[in-house]
Write a protein that holds these residues in place. Structure first.
Motif, PDB file in Angstrom:
ATOM      1  N   TYR A 110       0.843  -1.197   0.000  1.00 24.99           N
ATOM      2  CA  TYR A 110       0.000   0.000   0.000  1.00 24.99           C
ATOM      3  C   TYR A 110       0.883   1.254   0.000  1.00 24.99           C
ATOM      4  N   LEU A 111       1.898   1.293   0.866  1.00 28.21           N
ATOM      5  CA  LEU A 111       2.769   2.465   0.957  1.00 28.21           C
ATOM      6  C   LEU A 111       3.600   2.640  -0.317  1.00 28.21           C
ATOM      7  N   ASP A 112       3.994   1.522  -0.934  1.00 26.85           N
ATOM      8  CA  ASP A 112       4.729   1.601  -2.195  1.00 26.85           C
ATOM      9  C   ASP A 112       3.909   2.348  -3.248  1.00 26.85           C
ATOM     10  N   GLY A 113       2.585   2.158  -3.212  1.00 27.21           N
ATOM     11  CA  GLY A 113       1.718   2.820  -4.164  1.00 27.21           C
ATOM     12  C   GLY A 113       1.298   4.222  -3.732  1.00 27.21           C
ATOM     13  N   ALA A 114       1.226   4.451  -2.421  1.00 25.06           N
ATOM     14  CA  ALA A 114       0.697   5.719  -1.897  1.00 25.06           C
ATOM     15  C   ALA A 114       1.754   6.793  -1.690  1.00 25.06           C
ATOM     16  N   LEU A 115       3.005   6.385  -1.518  1.00 21.76           N
ATOM     17  CA  LEU A 115       4.070   7.359  -1.242  1.00 21.76           C
ATOM     18  C   LEU A 115       4.970   7.525  -2.455  1.00 21.76           C
ATOM     19  N   PRO A 116       5.355   8.772  -2.754  1.00 25.36           N
ATOM     20  CA  PRO A 116       6.291   8.968  -3.861  1.00 25.36           C
ATOM     21  C   PRO A 116       7.673   8.420  -3.497  1.00 25.36           C
ATOM     22  N   ARG A 117       8.364   7.941  -4.495  1.00 20.60           N
ATOM     23  CA  ARG A 117       9.725   7.446  -4.267  1.00 20.60           C
ATOM     24  C   ARG A 117      10.697   8.530  -4.714  1.00 20.60           C
ATOM     25  N   GLU A 118      11.678   8.779  -3.878  1.00 21.97           N
ATOM     26  CA  GLU A 118      12.677   9.787  -4.217  1.00 21.97           C
ATOM     27  C   GLU A 118      13.608   9.206  -5.263  1.00 21.97           C
ATOM     28  N   ALA A 119      13.970  10.049  -6.221  1.00 21.44           N
ATOM     29  CA  ALA A 119      14.869   9.578  -7.297  1.00 21.44           C
ATOM     30  C   ALA A 119      16.283   9.459  -6.816  1.00 21.44           C
TER      31      ALA A 119
END
Length: 138
Positions: free
Chosen positions: A129-138
């Motif tokens: 869920y968090l993988d989809g809900a939170l942006p990932r920093e480049a």
């Protein structure tokens, strides 16, 4: 003689996401290796897991949240407690230590920081869920 049904209502946790971060709280008295965790508490009689997660978030952090969906349940590998995890969104308020007998800090944590706060990893449906809900920093 009446037969009593023994049920363990378990513990409900709220996975609260706002502005690209997830809310974690730090308890005054850690539960073993559990230092940082989601707002959580026991499900009371007549309550659903989602209702308990919403109530506990308000009691512990002062945030009014709305349950979005139940992410999953498990017996926690560190505590042996029945846990349910509910995704929630903020309706109003600012996260703070509202229950200073139980908590000593709150933190809004970015995706890249989760492993620093929770080094043993999250329950897989919560991580997904968090993988989809939170942006990932480049």
């Amino acid at each position: 003689m009446e037969i009593q049904q023994v049920t363990s209502a378990g513990v409900a946790a709220a996975v609260v996401v706002q502005d690209g971060r997830v809310l974690l709280i730090r308890r005054r008295v850690p539960e073993g290796v559990l230092v940082w965790q989601f707002p959580a508490g026991k499900v009371e009689d007549g309550e659903t897991a989602e209702q308990a997660a919403v109530r506990e978030t308000l009691e512990e952090t002062g945030l009014t949240v709305k349950a979005i969906k139940l992410l999953g349940e498990r017996v926690h590998p560190k505590t042996g407690r029945l846990m349910s995890y509910t995704a929630a969104e903020v309706i109003e308020g600012e996260a703070r230590v509202a229950d200073d007998e139980e908590l000593d800090a709150v933190a809004w944590v970015a995706h890249s920081e989760i492993k620093d706060y929770v080094p043993y990893g999250l329950f897989e449906p919560v991580q997904e869920y968090l993988d989809g809900a939170l942006p990932r920093e480049a």
